[in-house]
Structure formats: structure tokens, C-alpha cells
Design a protein around this motif. Structure first.
Motif, PDB file in Angstrom:
ATOM      1  N   SER A   1      14.081  98.766 -18.106  1.00 20.67           N
ATOM      2  CA  SER A   1      13.044  98.170 -17.273  1.00 20.67           C
ATOM      3  C   SER A   1      12.724  96.777 -17.778  1.00 20.67           C
ATOM      4  CB  SER A   1      11.769  99.030 -17.291  1.00 20.67           C
ATOM      5  OG  SER A   1      11.119  98.930 -18.563  1.00 20.67           O
ATOM      6  N   HIS A   2      12.075  95.989 -16.924  1.00 16.71           N
ATOM      7  CA  HIS A   2      11.355  94.810 -17.376  1.00 16.71           C
ATOM      8  C   HIS A   2       9.926  95.289 -17.652  1.00 16.71           C
ATOM      9  CE1 HIS A   2      14.555  92.022 -16.689  1.00 16.71           C
ATOM     10  NE2 HIS A   2      14.613  92.246 -15.376  1.00 16.71           N
ATOM     11  N   TYR A   3       9.405  95.008 -18.843  1.00  8.59           N
ATOM     12  CA  TYR A   3       8.182  95.642 -19.332  1.00  8.59           C
ATOM     13  C   TYR A   3       7.221  94.560 -19.836  1.00  8.59           C
ATOM     14  CZ  TYR A   3       5.524  99.277 -21.931  1.00  8.59           C
ATOM     15  OH  TYR A   3       4.547 100.138 -22.413  1.00  8.59           O
ATOM     16  N   LEU A   4       6.208  94.271 -19.035  1.00  4.74           N
ATOM     17  CA  LEU A   4       5.210  93.242 -19.350  1.00  4.74           C
ATOM     18  C   LEU A   4       3.870  93.909 -19.661  1.00  4.74           C
ATOM     19  CD1 LEU A   4       5.933  90.928 -16.260  1.00  4.74           C
ATOM     20  CD2 LEU A   4       7.158  91.001 -18.442  1.00  4.74           C
ATOM     21  N   THR A   5       3.188  93.418 -20.677  1.00  4.14           N
ATOM     22  CA  THR A   5       1.935  94.060 -21.099  1.00  4.14           C
ATOM     23  C   THR A   5       0.899  93.043 -21.550  1.00  4.14           C
ATOM     24  OG1 THR A   5       2.959  96.144 -21.799  1.00  4.14           O
ATOM     25  CG2 THR A   5       0.903  95.553 -22.861  1.00  4.14           C
ATOM     26  N   TRP A   6      -0.336  93.261 -21.079  1.00  8.45           N
ATOM     27  CA  TRP A   6      -1.502  92.646 -21.709  1.00  8.45           C
ATOM     28  C   TRP A   6      -2.043  93.687 -22.686  1.00  8.45           C
ATOM     29  CZ3 TRP A   6      -2.192  90.624 -16.334  1.00  8.45           C
ATOM     30  CH2 TRP A   6      -2.061  89.234 -16.281  1.00  8.45           C
ATOM     31  N   PRO A   7      -1.842  93.504 -24.001  1.00  6.31           N
ATOM     32  CA  PRO A   7      -2.166  94.561 -24.956  1.00  6.31           C
ATOM     33  C   PRO A   7      -3.652  94.697 -25.296  1.00  6.31           C
ATOM     34  CG  PRO A   7      -1.273  92.684 -26.109  1.00  6.31           C
ATOM     35  CD  PRO A   7      -1.156  92.368 -24.646  1.00  6.31           C
ATOM     36  N   ARG A   8      -4.449  93.685 -24.959  1.00  7.84           N
ATOM     37  CA  ARG A   8      -5.887  93.796 -25.241  1.00  7.84           C
ATOM     38  C   ARG A   8      -6.663  92.984 -24.208  1.00  7.84           C
ATOM     39  NH1 ARG A   8      -8.637  95.531 -30.347  1.00  7.84           N
ATOM     40  NH2 ARG A   8      -6.537  95.570 -31.248  1.00  7.84           N
ATOM     41  N   LEU A   9      -7.445  93.702 -23.410  1.00  3.64           N
ATOM     42  CA  LEU A   9      -8.227  93.099 -22.347  1.00  3.64           C
ATOM     43  C   LEU A   9      -9.706  93.412 -22.576  1.00  3.64           C
ATOM     44  CD1 LEU A   9      -5.886  94.313 -19.501  1.00  3.64           C
ATOM     45  CD2 LEU A   9      -6.351  91.899 -19.919  1.00  3.64           C
ATOM     46  N   LYS A  10     -10.509  92.387 -22.786  1.00  2.00           N
ATOM     47  CA  LYS A  10     -11.955  92.571 -22.872  1.00  2.00           C
ATOM     48  C   LYS A  10     -12.458  93.028 -21.508  1.00  2.00           C
ATOM     49  CE  LYS A  10     -16.232  89.981 -23.710  1.00  2.00           C
ATOM     50  NZ  LYS A  10     -16.801  88.628 -23.994  1.00  2.00           N
ATOM     51  N   THR A  11     -13.216  94.116 -21.486  1.00  2.00           N
ATOM     52  CA  THR A  11     -13.598  94.748 -20.222  1.00  2.00           C
ATOM     53  C   THR A  11     -15.112  94.880 -20.116  1.00  2.00           C
ATOM     54  OG1 THR A  11     -11.532  96.014 -20.290  1.00  2.00           O
ATOM     55  CG2 THR A  11     -13.212  96.757 -18.747  1.00  2.00           C
TER      56      THR A  11
ATOM     57  N   GLY B   1     -15.986  97.273 -23.128  1.00  2.00           N
ATOM     58  CA  GLY B   1     -14.922  97.952 -23.847  1.00  2.00           C
ATOM     59  C   GLY B   1     -13.651  97.137 -23.857  1.00  2.00           C
ATOM     60  N   GLU B   2     -12.536  97.834 -24.035  1.00  2.00           N
ATOM     61  CA  GLU B   2     -11.228  97.189 -24.074  1.00  2.00           C
ATOM     62  C   GLU B   2     -10.229  98.022 -23.285  1.00  2.00           C
ATOM     63  OE1 GLU B   2     -11.054  94.581 -28.142  1.00  2.00           O
ATOM     64  OE2 GLU B   2     -10.554  96.719 -28.317  1.00  2.00           O
ATOM     65  N   ALA B   3      -9.276  97.331 -22.685  1.00  2.00           N
ATOM     66  CA  ALA B   3      -8.256  97.990 -21.885  1.00  2.00           C
ATOM     67  C   ALA B   3      -6.876  97.463 -22.261  1.00  2.00           C
ATOM     68  CB  ALA B   3      -8.525  97.782 -20.401  1.00  2.00           C
ATOM     69  N   TRP B   4      -5.873  98.167 -21.762  1.00  2.00           N
ATOM     70  CA  TRP B   4      -4.453  97.846 -21.970  1.00  2.00           C
ATOM     71  C   TRP B   4      -3.806  97.896 -20.599  1.00  2.00           C
ATOM     72  CZ3 TRP B   4      -1.182  98.019 -26.614  1.00  2.00           C
ATOM     73  CH2 TRP B   4       0.183  98.148 -26.365  1.00  2.00           C
ATOM     74  N   MET B   5      -2.966  96.929 -20.259  1.00  3.26           N
ATOM     75  CA  MET B   5      -2.289  96.958 -18.971  1.00  3.26           C
ATOM     76  C   MET B   5      -0.787  96.794 -19.111  1.00  3.26           C
ATOM     77  SD  MET B   5      -2.585  94.639 -15.533  1.00  3.26           S
ATOM     78  CE  MET B   5      -1.125  94.584 -14.496  1.00  3.26           C
TER      79      MET B   5
END
Length: 359
Positions: free
Chosen positions: A178-188, A203-207
């Protein structure tokens, strides 16, 4: 003429690796990503998902785990391509152990869509969008008319591209990638409305955003995946591709996103995945290894679920899986971070669902 034949013979394997037998694209090394376009949809690939998981805290003492996922799945029917849009949303109230979840399925059109120019996906009144001006993500989702999520997310770490040369391998087969793109830390920030009570949350999220035309190869039955956000500023992504005999496929990998955003990958033999406890679903009968210990480079981290029952029971897809919010416990018994754990293929072999042949 000889040079032409030689060139054809050299290029033939490369040409064959471009598509599946029914014409869907396969990930190619060296892809140059362009944003915001590559945050959007890639309909030439069979399967795509935008996957957001996270942990939220409210001032009144509630803690929540949440998941909002949008899937695009293409099919060939009567010579035409049909785009299906599936969406999952889930919310765990860690204080009570109550777990709400819902699935939706619609054809591309008025009720569901995914933009090809930027991140803008929608299924009914659920949506995930990117504001290109502020670089903020927005999530809106209701769950069984019992919960409402309204969240805004801001990246505090750079986008990570997992894999080698832009391709994340899931097996030895040329199709298993796959092509695998990630935002590993998102202030939420935002609100969670549960019943009649609205909670202001932070909190924090991962995308994750992945697109491929196959995630499994012959002999693989499922996967274990985890995303860890540690208090020291690091993030860890790990996936274990499971084979029919229970072993880990050599393509399994662990990636560390360092505090400064630099990314490095560890091979399968550089980490261990030890099961510490299981939970058996009263609905599907599947037994999930929901407590695990991850060890690498002298570090030992336990994933401990906030509640045992975080199973999505596959009402529409008939493919149940466990997706749960966990604490990360270090070797001294201290909470050192938060994580999400996904366990797929325990309620039925996934072979055939995600493993087409290459052309």
C-alpha cells in the motif's frame, strides 16, 4: 531490433506489476506525493481508507476513546466500476465501559463521496474534511443517535510516509502493498455529546490514510496493528501480518517516529509481540488477544485495553474486528502513553477479501 526485444523483456515484469487482473493500480516505488491532492481519493486503486483514532478527556472526568473511519471500495460490475463507501464510527466511555459503534454503506453519489483533489470524505451526515487554509481537520459523526462527535484536529508532527521508497509492503507478493500516509499526532479539541450531556474535550488523535488494491497475500489470514503515542514525544506504528499457522509474516514491521519527526523502520526480527491476555466475544465467538507486550531495542511496552469489549461486530460487512483504546504501560508499571490496537481476522479468515492476483 535486438535492443527493442531486450528492452521489452526487461520492462515486462515491471509492466505486469502495475495492475491487478481486473485493472486496479498497484503501489509503485518512487511515487512523488503531491498535497493536498494525495490526501484525497485515488479511485484507480481498489481499496482506500481514512482512519482516525484517538483519546479524549473532559474537564468533568470522563475519558473517551473514539474511531471514525471512511472506506472506499471499488468493484467491477458489467464492465463498469462501482465505488462503494463504507464508514465506521465508535465511542468508548472508559468510565462506564460503554461502547457504541455503527457502520454505514452507500454507493458513490448524493449520500457518499470522496474528493480526488483534497481530503473531503462524506457518508450521510458523517464527514472528515481538511481546511487547506488552516491545515486543520474537522470530524462530524453521530453514532446510533446516542452520541455526537464534533472534533477539530491539528497536526503537531509532520506527515509520515511508512515503508520503503513510498511503498509499505505487507507480504512478498507484488500485490501485497500500500501507499501508507500518517499524521502520527494530532492535537484534538471539540465536543462529545453522549445522550443529553455534552462534554468539552481535548486530547490527541492518529490518522492513517492508505490506498492499495490488496493488503493480504496467499497464506495470510489477518493482522494485528497498533499505534502508540508516548509521553516522551515518540510515536510507534507496528503491524504483524498473521499467517495461517499463527506465525508472523516476514513483512511485519515496526516504525518509530522520533521526537523530531524522523522516521525509522525495524524489521520483523527486531521486535517481539507477546500475548498477555485474551477476550472472547459473546456475539461472534472470536477470541482476541487484547493485551500484548511489545518489545524492541531493550524497551518493553504493554498495551492494556480500557475495556475488554471494543469489538466492531461487522453488521454490514460480516467481517468483525476488535479496535480498542489502550493505555501503554512501561516495564516499571507506569502509564507512559496511549494507543489503539486493531485485531483483524480472528472472527474469520480474511483471505479472498483483500488478496487479488496481480496482472
Amino acid at each position: 531490433m535486438k535492443h527493442t526485444i531486450l528492452l521489452f523483456l526487461l520492462l515486462t515484469p515491471w509492466l505486469h506489476a502495475q495492475t491487478t487482473t481486473d485493472g486496479f493500480a498497484l503501489p509503485q516505488p518512487g511515487k512523488v506525493f503531491a498535497f493536498p491532492r494525495d490526501h484525497g481519493s485515488h479511485p484507480d486503486f481498489r481499496t482506500e481508507w481514512w482512519y482516525v483514532t484517538g483519546h479524549l478527556d473532559s474537564k468533568d472526568g470522563h475519558r473517551f476513546g473514539f474511531q471514525v473511519t471512511f472506506f472506499r471500495q471499488a468493484r467491477r460490475e458489467d464492465g463498469k466500476t462501482l465505488q462503494l463507501h463504507l464508514a465506521h464510527a465508535a465511542l468508548l466511555d472508559a468510565k462506564t465501559g460503554r461502547f457504541l459503534h455503527q457502520e454505514r454503506l452507500n454507493r458513490s453519489g448524493w449520500d457518499a463521496a470522496s474528493s480526488e483533489s483534497t481530503l473531503a470524505v462524506q457518508n450521510g451526515n458523517w464527514s472528515l474534511t481538511l481546511d487547506e487554509t488552516t491545515q486543520h481537520l474537522h470530524i462530524a459523526a453521530t453514532i446510533n443517535n446516542e452520541a455526537l462527535l464534533q472534533l477539530e484536529l491539528e497536526a503537531v508532527k509532520p506527515l509520515a510516509i511508512f515503508g520503503k521508497d513510498g511503498v509499505s509492503r505487507k507480504g512478498a507478493s507484488e500485490t501485497a502493498a500500500s501507499h501508507y500516509l500518517t499524521w502520527p499526532r494530532l492535537k484534538t479539541t471539540g465536543t462529545v455529546k453522549l445522550g443529553a450531556v455534552e462534554h468539552a474535550v481535548t486530547g490527541e488523535a492518529w490518522m492513517d490514510h492508505e490506498f492499495s488494491s490488496s493488503q493480504l497475500e496467499a497464506g495470510q489470514v489477518g493482522w494485528d496493528w497498533a499505534a502508540l503515542q508516548l509521553k516522551d514525544g515518540r510515536e510507534i506504528m507496528v503491524y504483524r501480518m498473521r499467517r495461517k499457522d499463527g506465525s508472523s509474516d516476514p513483512a511485519s514491521t515496526l516504525a518509530v517516529v522520533e521526537r523530531d519527526g524522523k522516521l525509522r523502520h525495524l524489521a520483523r526480527d527486531a521486535f517481539t509481540w507477546e500475548v498477555l491476555g485474551t477476550w472472547k466475544s459473546p456475539r461472534t465467538g472470536a477470541e482476541y488477544p487484547i493485551r500484548v507486550r511489545l518489545a524492541f531495542e531493550g524497551e518493553s511496552l504493554e498495551l492494556k485495553p480500557l475495556a475488554p469489549d471494543q469489538e466492531q461486530d461487522g453488521g454490514i460487512t460480516q467481517l468483525p474486528y476488535w479496535e480498542g483504546a489502550c493505555d501503554v504501560i512501561d516495564s516499571h508499571g507506569q502509564v507512559t502513553g496511549r494507543s489503539f490496537l486493531e485485531l483483524a481476522g480472528y472472527a474469520g479468515d480474511l483471505t479472498g477479501h483483500l488478496s487479488p492476483k496481480a496482472k
